[in-house]
Design an enzyme around this catalytic site. Structure first.
Site, PDB file in Angstrom:
ATOM      1  N   ASP A  37       0.901  -1.020   0.032  1.00 52.11           N
ATOM      2  CA  ASP A  37      -0.243   0.068  -0.050  1.00 52.11           C
ATOM      3  C   ASP A  37       0.952   1.365   0.070  1.00 52.11           C
ATOM      4  OD1 ASP A  37      -1.865   2.089   0.391  1.00 52.11           O
ATOM      5  OD2 ASP A  37      -2.580   1.032   2.081  1.00 52.11           O
ATOM      6  N   HIS A  38       1.307   1.611  -0.987  1.00 50.17           N
ATOM      7  CA  HIS A  38       2.227   2.759  -1.529  1.00 50.17           C
ATOM      8  C   HIS A  38       1.578   3.894  -2.232  1.00 50.17           C
ATOM      9  CE1 HIS A  38       6.555   1.601  -0.327  1.00 50.17           C
ATOM     10  NE2 HIS A  38       5.706   0.647   0.160  1.00 50.17           N
ATOM     11  N   SER A 105       3.144   0.923  11.206  1.00 54.20           N
ATOM     12  CA  SER A 105       3.174   2.388  11.517  1.00 54.20           C
ATOM     13  C   SER A 105       3.689   3.319  10.592  1.00 54.20           C
ATOM     14  CB  SER A 105       4.215   2.314  12.840  1.00 54.20           C
ATOM     15  OG  SER A 105       5.506   1.770  12.492  1.00 54.20           O
ATOM     16  N   GLY A 106       4.118   2.722   9.297  1.00 55.83           N
ATOM     17  CA  GLY A 106       4.205   3.620   8.133  1.00 55.83           C
ATOM     18  C   GLY A 106       5.603   3.989   7.750  1.00 55.83           C
ATOM     19  N   GLU A 107       5.899   4.478   6.603  1.00 56.27           N
ATOM     20  CA  GLU A 107       7.143   5.129   6.211  1.00 56.27           C
ATOM     21  C   GLU A 107       6.860   6.543   5.480  1.00 56.27           C
ATOM     22  OE1 GLU A 107       6.087   2.302   3.986  1.00 56.27           O
ATOM     23  OE2 GLU A 107       7.179   0.577   5.208  1.00 56.27           O
ATOM     24  N   ASN A 110       5.553   7.462   2.073  1.00 56.70           N
ATOM     25  CA  ASN A 110       4.134   7.549   1.592  1.00 56.70           C
ATOM     26  C   ASN A 110       3.248   8.201   2.595  1.00 56.70           C
ATOM     27  OD1 ASN A 110       4.329   5.027  -0.123  1.00 56.70           O
ATOM     28  ND2 ASN A 110       4.900   3.721   1.892  1.00 56.70           N
ATOM     29  N   SER A 173       8.815  -5.100  14.367  1.00 56.58           N
ATOM     30  CA  SER A 173      10.146  -5.132  14.081  1.00 56.58           C
ATOM     31  C   SER A 173      10.938  -4.998  15.329  1.00 56.58           C
ATOM     32  CB  SER A 173      10.740  -3.622  13.442  1.00 56.58           C
ATOM     33  OG  SER A 173      10.231  -2.473  14.252  1.00 56.58           O
ATOM     34  N   GLY A 174      10.427  -4.948  16.556  1.00 56.03           N
ATOM     35  CA  GLY A 174      11.084  -4.931  17.800  1.00 56.03           C
ATOM     36  C   GLY A 174      10.313  -5.188  18.928  1.00 56.03           C
ATOM     37  N   LYS A 194      13.832 -13.318  11.762  1.00 54.45           N
ATOM     38  CA  LYS A 194      14.149 -13.592  12.964  1.00 54.45           C
ATOM     39  C   LYS A 194      13.330 -14.072  13.907  1.00 54.45           C
ATOM     40  CE  LYS A 194      16.434  -8.881  12.447  1.00 54.45           C
ATOM     41  NZ  LYS A 194      16.728  -7.532  12.788  1.00 54.45           N
TER      42      LYS A 194
END
Length: 322
Positions: A37-38, A105-107, A110, A173-174, A194
């Site tokens: 979804d970009h 949580s997005g980039e 975008n 991611s964590g 991981k």
């Protein structure tokens, strides 16, 4: 049995091709599909960014069996969470129960396009937490009025609800995101094999829930051509989430990856047509604890040939191994 999925990557193909490709993916035997979804591609060389939710709606009507999933949608900036809930409910109805809502949580790539800046990671996680709770409430059929730290919702209600709400997946991611996913998600999403992420998810309440991974591959009978294509279109991949979430434009990704070599990309992305290499890379996700693994075939123009090869060679080999 580990499930093998196909990725409709909106960054590398237009909307009509994406739908045609997922129809063929269903035909050749993929177990599920996911859709990015970009608003922009990672790199100019990829060249596309259609609206994922229109693609998903068309795919829901063009297919009959294969599950669909947003992978992933950010419900905090470009979209209000109340609108995401409405879209997800509609997709679940159109697909007759085959849709799963993947959230993250997005980039900046975008989300910056609507203005308002891009907050730091702590604020992004807090906004995301609040957004997921709003979405869950609306998908449960509540009439919601909410005045939170980041979002306001005024007497919202979804008028077209499926009998069963779409399962919600959360990208991790964590430790902090694993804790949130363990509490609020029906499944977990990750793009690295991981085992620590799976362990953390289970420790925070995710035991027994699906665990969905994704990795890029670049099939081509000409391995050198595959390596060149992977480098041209996917050299951003090795930057990692902490870097990739902060860069604002394809030009920024080009600058950040200008010294990445073809051999660097080939070391992390299986290239060519050696099925054993692909099976080993995908198998690493199973060994890390993933129950579903979606592959991304790099290059929009290579999808048809890849899908033929996947149906005849890759999927049988994976099912024999996994």
């Amino acid at each position: 049995m580990v499930q093998i999925g196909y990725t409709m990557m909106t960054e590398q193909a237009g909307p009509r091709q994406l739908v045609q490709d997922v129809v063929k993916a269903e035909d050749v035997g993929f177990d599920f599909s996911v859709t990015s979804d970009h608003y922009a591609p990672w790199l100019v060389e990829q060249g596309h960014a259609p609206y994922a939710w229109s693609v998903l709606g068309a795919a829901a009507q063009a297919t009959s069996r294969i599950p669909l999933m947003s992978y992933v949608t950010c419900p905090t900036t470009r979209y209000h969470p109340a609108v995401v809930a409405q879209k997800a409910a509609t997709l679940q109805l159109l697909s007759e129960g085959r849709f799963r809502l993947g959230l993250g949580s997005g980039e900046k790539l975008n989300e910056h396009v609507v203005g308002g800046g891009w907050p730091g990671i702590a604020e992004r996680q807090d906004k995301f937490d609040e957004a997921v709770r709003i979405i869950r409430s609306l998908l449960d059929g509540d009439t919601l009025t909410h005045h939170g730290e980041y979002f306001d919702v005024d007497a919202a209600k979804l008028w077209d609800l499926p009998d069963e709400p779409p399962p919600i997946g959360i990208a991790v991611s964590g430790e902090a995101s694993c804790e949130l996913a363990g509490e609020l998600a029906d499944l977990v999403i990750a793009t690295e094999p991981k085992s620590g992420l799976i362990d953390a998810f289970e420790r925070h309440g995710g035991e027994g829930k699906p665990r969905v991974g994704q990795l890029p591959i670049c099939w081509d009978p000409d391995r050198a051509a595959a390596v060149r294509r992977a480098h041209a279109q996917f050299r951003w991949f090795g930057g990692g989430w902490k870097v990739n979430s902060e860069l604002p434009t394809p030009a920024a990704f080009a600058g950040a990856t200008q010294f990445v070599r073809e051999e660097d990309v080939a070391a992390s992305i299986p290239c060519g047509d050696d099925v054993g290499e692909f099976v080993d890379a995908i198998g690493a996700y199973k060994e890390a604890g993933f129950t579903e693994i979606a592959v991304v075939q790099v290059g929009g123009d290579s999808q048809s040939g890849f899908l033929d090869w996947a149906g005849s060679t890759l999927l049988p080999a994976l099912r024999d191994r996994l």
